[in-house]
Enzyme design. Sequence first.
Site, PDB file in Angstrom:
ATOM      1  N   GLU A  15       9.946  -6.191   3.393  1.00  0.00           N
ATOM      2  CA  GLU A  15      11.058  -5.769   4.229  1.00  0.00           C
ATOM      3  C   GLU A  15      11.939  -6.975   4.540  1.00  0.00           C
ATOM      4  O   GLU A  15      13.139  -6.852   4.741  1.00  0.00           O
ATOM      5  CB  GLU A  15      10.530  -5.148   5.529  1.00  0.00           C
ATOM      6  CG  GLU A  15      11.604  -4.591   6.419  1.00  0.00           C
ATOM      7  CD  GLU A  15      11.034  -3.789   7.572  1.00  0.00           C
ATOM      8  OE1 GLU A  15      11.591  -3.897   8.683  1.00  0.00           O
ATOM      9  OE2 GLU A  15      10.052  -3.058   7.370  1.00  0.00           O
ATOM     10  N   SER A  46       7.883  -7.295  10.909  1.00  0.00           N
ATOM     11  CA  SER A  46       7.194  -6.590   9.822  1.00  0.00           C
ATOM     12  C   SER A  46       7.611  -7.183   8.483  1.00  0.00           C
ATOM     13  O   SER A  46       8.784  -7.106   8.105  1.00  0.00           O
ATOM     14  CB  SER A  46       7.537  -5.100   9.863  1.00  0.00           C
ATOM     15  OG  SER A  46       7.147  -4.530  11.093  1.00  0.00           O
ATOM     16  N   ARG A  93      14.922   1.954   5.680  1.00  0.00           N
ATOM     17  CA  ARG A  93      15.210   0.527   5.607  1.00  0.00           C
ATOM     18  C   ARG A  93      16.223   0.206   4.509  1.00  0.00           C
ATOM     19  O   ARG A  93      16.212  -0.868   3.922  1.00  0.00           O
ATOM     20  CB  ARG A  93      13.924  -0.284   5.386  1.00  0.00           C
ATOM     21  CG  ARG A  93      12.855  -0.086   6.445  1.00  0.00           C
ATOM     22  CD  ARG A  93      13.339  -0.535   7.826  1.00  0.00           C
ATOM     23  NE  ARG A  93      12.295  -0.285   8.807  1.00  0.00           N
ATOM     24  CZ  ARG A  93      12.144   0.838   9.510  1.00  0.00           C
ATOM     25  NH1 ARG A  93      13.020   1.829   9.342  1.00  0.00           N
ATOM     26  NH2 ARG A  93      11.174   0.996  10.364  1.00  0.00           N
TER      27      ARG A  93
END
Length: 342
Positions: free
Chosen positions: A330, A234, A165
Amino acid sequence: MPASVIFDADLAEHHTFGISVRSRALMVVDSVAALANAYQAEAWRALPKLVVGGGSNLLFTEDFDGLVILNRIAGREVSESADHFHLHLGAGENWHEVVAWSLESGMPGLENLALIPGTVGAAPVQNIGAYGVELADFCEYVDYWDCESAERVRLSAEQCHFGYRESVFKAGLKGRAVVVAVGLKLSKHWQPKLGYGPLSALGVDTTPQAIFDEVCRVRASKLPDPSALGNAGSFFKNPVISETLFSHLQQGHPQIPSYPAGEGQIKVPAGWLIDNAGLKGYQVGDAAVHTEQALVLVNRDKASSAEVTALARHVVATVSERYGIELEPEVRILDAQGKAGW
């Protein structure tokens, strides 16, 4: 001023949390030239700027005191080499639609990444991933507009410094680069990636379409539709911890799932940690931990940014106290100047 500019714009429909915050102005761009003008025109030069694709990974903590630029640069081009299909994609293309199109066009490979919300331009920034596959596995290059040098630049996949990520666009080029196109390379010698969750039951003789359908089914069953229940997918990253800490956690929680994450490192699902901390359904005002997927924080009706951030802090504190693991968002959490922080 350009006709496409909206002043004092409500951003609720431009980010999937659906929280009503405002920006000083909002502009739609559909070309690199229009994007360049947004950065170079005297009227906008001094304002903070925020480029938004699908708005699927954003949480505004307050009104944005600047110019929001909606990136709608389109385009899908295909070339071939002996062993690969080469896709050149405009940053404003819808990611899931590109995945579906690539399969329909006989170019499999992206099926594990189906139904991930957002645009192509956001994919390399976040290095999107799911079911054992990441954007980095297919990326050939990324084109971006350099806001400082006022030129278009191409980076190879290696130069993007992809991680979990993470990418150079969230590090050294943060605030300077706006992705305008992405090049992907798909092998003509397709092999299924079945290492994660329900995909393993499909078997090695499965098809790309079967994987696509299963990924869509599972994601739709677990992740709420933002049009019905505001969310940003998420909310937290899956933490990567040391094998030592994982072994310690296993003693008290033998059922904890895990995945290899490099030498001496283990990835554990953040959703499992949150769920087993008893937080499914926990609410702060109209913000809640989703009852089906604990990794998702939702806007049940008219949640404020303050309620969502208070809920997120409670989740982080609870997981830290119970497991000794500090969850990281995130989602991009932005203040009035477009700076990260909560």
